[in-house]
Design a protein around this motif. Structure first.
Motif, short mmCIF file in Angstrom:
data_model
loop_
_atom_site.label_atom_id
_atom_site.label_comp_id
_atom_site.label_asym_id
_atom_site.label_seq_id
_atom_site.Cartn_x
_atom_site.Cartn_y
_atom_site.Cartn_z
N ASP A 1 21.76 -18.15 9.02
CA ASP A 1 21.95 -19.18 8.01
C ASP A 1 22.38 -18.51 6.70
O ASP A 1 21.55 -18.22 5.82
N LEU A 2 23.67 -18.26 6.55
CA LEU A 2 24.16 -17.56 5.36
C LEU A 2 23.99 -18.40 4.10
O LEU A 2 23.80 -17.85 3.01
N ARG A 3 24.06 -19.71 4.24
CA ARG A 3 23.95 -20.55 3.05
C ARG A 3 22.61 -20.34 2.36
O ARG A 3 22.54 -20.15 1.15
N THR A 4 21.52 -20.37 3.13
CA THR A 4 20.19 -20.17 2.55
C THR A 4 20.08 -18.79 1.92
O THR A 4 19.56 -18.64 0.81
N LEU A 5 20.59 -17.77 2.61
CA LEU A 5 20.51 -16.41 2.07
C LEU A 5 21.31 -16.28 0.78
O LEU A 5 20.83 -15.71 -0.21
N PHE A 6 22.53 -16.81 0.78
CA PHE A 6 23.38 -16.70 -0.41
C PHE A 6 22.76 -17.44 -1.60
O PHE A 6 22.76 -16.94 -2.73
N ARG A 7 22.25 -18.64 -1.35
CA ARG A 7 21.69 -19.43 -2.44
C ARG A 7 20.47 -18.74 -3.06
O ARG A 7 20.30 -18.73 -4.28
N GLU A 8 19.62 -18.18 -2.20
CA GLU A 8 18.42 -17.51 -2.72
C GLU A 8 18.81 -16.25 -3.49
O GLU A 8 18.25 -15.97 -4.56
N LEU A 9 19.74 -15.47 -2.97
CA LEU A 9 20.18 -14.27 -3.68
C LEU A 9 20.84 -14.63 -5.01
O LEU A 9 20.68 -13.92 -6.00
N ASN A 10 21.60 -15.72 -5.02
CA ASN A 10 22.22 -16.17 -6.25
C ASN A 10 21.15 -16.59 -7.27
O ASN A 10 21.27 -16.29 -8.47
N ASN A 11 20.11 -17.25 -6.79
CA ASN A 11 19.00 -17.64 -7.67
C ASN A 11 18.30 -16.42 -8.25
O ASN A 11 17.72 -16.48 -9.34
N ARG A 12 18.36 -15.30 -7.51
CA ARG A 12 17.70 -14.07 -7.97
C ARG A 12 18.64 -13.18 -8.78
O ARG A 12 18.33 -12.02 -9.02
N GLY A 13 19.80 -13.71 -9.15
CA GLY A 13 20.64 -12.99 -10.09
C GLY A 13 21.91 -12.38 -9.55
O GLY A 13 22.70 -11.81 -10.31
N LEU A 14 22.16 -12.46 -8.24
CA LEU A 14 23.37 -11.90 -7.68
C LEU A 14 24.50 -12.92 -7.80
O LEU A 14 24.37 -14.05 -7.32
N SER A 15 25.58 -12.55 -8.45
CA SER A 15 26.71 -13.46 -8.63
C SER A 15 27.47 -13.65 -7.33
O SER A 15 27.30 -12.88 -6.37
N ARG B 1 31.59 -25.09 3.93
CA ARG B 1 32.19 -24.28 4.98
C ARG B 1 31.10 -23.52 5.71
O ARG B 1 30.12 -23.09 5.11
N ALA B 2 31.26 -23.37 7.02
CA ALA B 2 30.36 -22.55 7.83
C ALA B 2 31.21 -21.61 8.67
O ALA B 2 32.17 -22.03 9.32
N LEU B 3 30.91 -20.32 8.60
CA LEU B 3 31.68 -19.35 9.37
C LEU B 3 31.49 -19.60 10.86
O LEU B 3 30.38 -19.87 11.32
N THR B 4 32.56 -19.46 11.61
CA THR B 4 32.49 -19.59 13.08
C THR B 4 32.72 -18.25 13.76
O THR B 4 32.54 -18.13 14.96
N SER B 5 33.13 -17.26 13.00
CA SER B 5 33.39 -15.94 13.56
C SER B 5 32.11 -15.11 13.60
O SER B 5 31.53 -14.80 12.55
N ASN B 6 31.66 -14.77 14.79
CA ASN B 6 30.46 -13.94 14.91
C ASN B 6 30.66 -12.59 14.22
O ASN B 6 29.72 -12.03 13.65
N HIS B 7 31.88 -12.08 14.28
CA HIS B 7 32.15 -10.79 13.64
C HIS B 7 31.91 -10.87 12.13
O HIS B 7 31.26 -9.98 11.56
N LEU B 8 32.42 -11.92 11.49
CA LEU B 8 32.25 -12.03 10.03
C LEU B 8 30.79 -12.31 9.66
O LEU B 8 30.30 -11.83 8.63
N ILE B 9 30.09 -13.09 10.49
CA ILE B 9 28.67 -13.35 10.22
C ILE B 9 27.87 -12.05 10.33
O ILE B 9 27.04 -11.74 9.47
N ASP B 10 28.13 -11.28 11.39
CA ASP B 10 27.44 -9.99 11.56
C ASP B 10 27.75 -9.05 10.40
O ASP B 10 26.88 -8.34 9.89
N GLN B 11 29.02 -9.06 9.98
CA GLN B 11 29.43 -8.22 8.85
C GLN B 11 28.67 -8.60 7.59
O GLN B 11 28.20 -7.73 6.84
N ALA B 12 28.53 -9.92 7.35
CA ALA B 12 27.82 -10.39 6.16
C ALA B 12 26.34 -10.00 6.21
O ALA B 12 25.78 -9.53 5.22
#
Length: 421
Positions: free
Chosen positions: A21-35, A58-69
């Protein structure tokens, strides 16, 4: 560039990582100061992609890009329970020939997985097409932030793969997808060729994009192919032909919406303004502003150069107002675009530089020479590799607005040196 201390101590974040779930991770990191820019740098994704994921668009469908993230976010390796440590691919092994299957649902799952493997068994499978689409969109977004040479090299590699697939016998649905990908590829290559001052290449790519659009029936690609041809005519100073292409693009774009509608309305407004059609030019600018409020779709936008947000659109508007002699509106639009570009998901140095010149031109035409010179001063220090033809032409035009005399002699000489290179 560091993950905040204690971030991965949260069971909620670990669960989100496990669920990819990249959305949850990105939102929390953004809340903690990461642009968003920092998140993009960590994950290797485009900033537009990061922002779209955070907003749920948007939701990534590429497993490669999700793993990379996930790897870029330093996601801890999962620790499976001890009594399940030996579980793995063996749980899903095919049953021995003739062996009874005591789990009908598991058998059905294997059969469906086999169907997917069969569809992807050829040289062009659905999964391969999805990965190519993700790769192309990522390159388009990165073009505004990464070195152009790197993007061109990766785009050429992807293009070679598309051409290799074209030689294969594929189902009609796959063939259409190939035409769509090839059309976007050609439109992007045309735009980049304009930036590199190679109109011959740009025209060849634009024609290829039009062919791909006709074969696929894709209106979004049709619009961008026409806009690329309009840009070529514009930089060749054939404003009448440019307006014809922009008019055709606008007629098609109204059904597509999104960035296709924004850019075609804005470009047509710019072309009409120089020909004195002020009322319609202003009407198109208003329509472009309304189109900005509509959500872009994958049929109207690719990302990066092939999209049109406020920073890019306001460049067209400010030049239109300059041609109409409405210098206060030109300055206002330029400032609005520059402010928006500072908050945009993708840093777009090209549009920012153009807006800066438009701002300076509006100030100079209003007699505010010192402010105008101060605005363009950073541009005149750009490296030769960044002095693209569109910027050179704008700065030449700015130089003609400066009064003669010793007060502006130094900056006029710097402009001459800049344009000579």
């Amino acid at each position: 560039m560091c993950i905040p201390e204690g971030f991965w101590s949260s069971s909620r974040m670990l669960r989100a990582a496990g669920e990819r779930d990249l959305r949850t991770l990105f939102r929390e990191l953004n809340n903690r100061g990461l642009s968003q820019r920092t998140l993009a740098a960590l994950t290797g994704l485009g900033q537009t992609t990061v922002g779209a994921i955070m907003k749920g668009r948007r939701a990534l469908t590429s497993n490669h890009l999700i793993d990379q993230a996930l790897t870029g976010l330093r996601t801890p390796a999962p620790n499976p329970p001890a009594d399940h440590a030996e579980q793995g691919a063996a749980d899903f092994a095919e049953p021995a020939a003739g062996a009874p299957d005591h789990d009908p649902l598991a058998a059905l799952g294997r059969h469906s997985a086999g169907l997917v493997r069969h569809a992807d068994a050829g040289p062009v499978g659905a999964r391969s097409m999805t990965l190519a689409d993700e790769r192309l969109r990522d390159l388009a977004e990165r073009y505004l932030a990464d070195p152009a040479a790197d993007i061109l090299s990766a785009l050429a590699e992807l293009s070679a793969q598309l051409e290799a697939w074209r030689g294969q016998k594929v189902p009609l649905t796959v063939a259409r997808s190939l035409w769509v990908l090839s059309g976007w590829r050609s439109a992007l290559a045309s735009w980049m060729s304009v930036d590199a001052t190679r109109p011959g290449d740009a025209l060849a790519h634009a024609r290829a994009a039009q062919v791909a659009a006709e074969e696929s029936g894709h209106d979004g690609i049709t619009v961008w192919a026409l806009i690329c041809r309009r840009n070529i005519s514009y930089w060749q100073r054939n404003r009448s032909r440019a307006a014809q292409y922009a008019e055709q693009a606008w007629q098609r774009a109204q059904a597509v919406g999104g960035g296709a509608a924004v850019i075609s309305a804005s470009a047509l407004a710019q072309d009409l303004a120089v020909r004195g059609s002020g009322d319609r030019a202003k009407s198109l600018i208003r329509q472009a502003r309304r189109a900005l409020e509509s959500k872009p779709t994958q049929d109207s936008d690719l990302g990066g150069p092939l999209s049109c947000g406020l920073p890019r659109a306001s460049g067209y508007w400010s030049e239109a107002f300059l041609d109409l002699g409405d210098h206060p509106s030109a300055v206002r639009c330029a400032r609005e675009g520059l402010e928006a570009s500072r908050e945009s998901l993708v840093r777009a140095p090209g549009p920012e530089r153009m807006l800066t010149v438009h701002l300076a031109m509006g100030l100079a035409a209003s007699g505010r020479i010192d402010e105008a010179v101060e605005a363009v001063d950073p541009l005149l220090a750009l490296a030769p590799s960044l002095r693209v033809r569109p910027l050179v032409l704008r700065l030449e035009r700015f130089g003609r607005l400066l009064p003669g005399g010793e007060a502006t002699a130094a900056v006029r000489e710097r402009i001459r040196t800049f344009t000579d290179l």
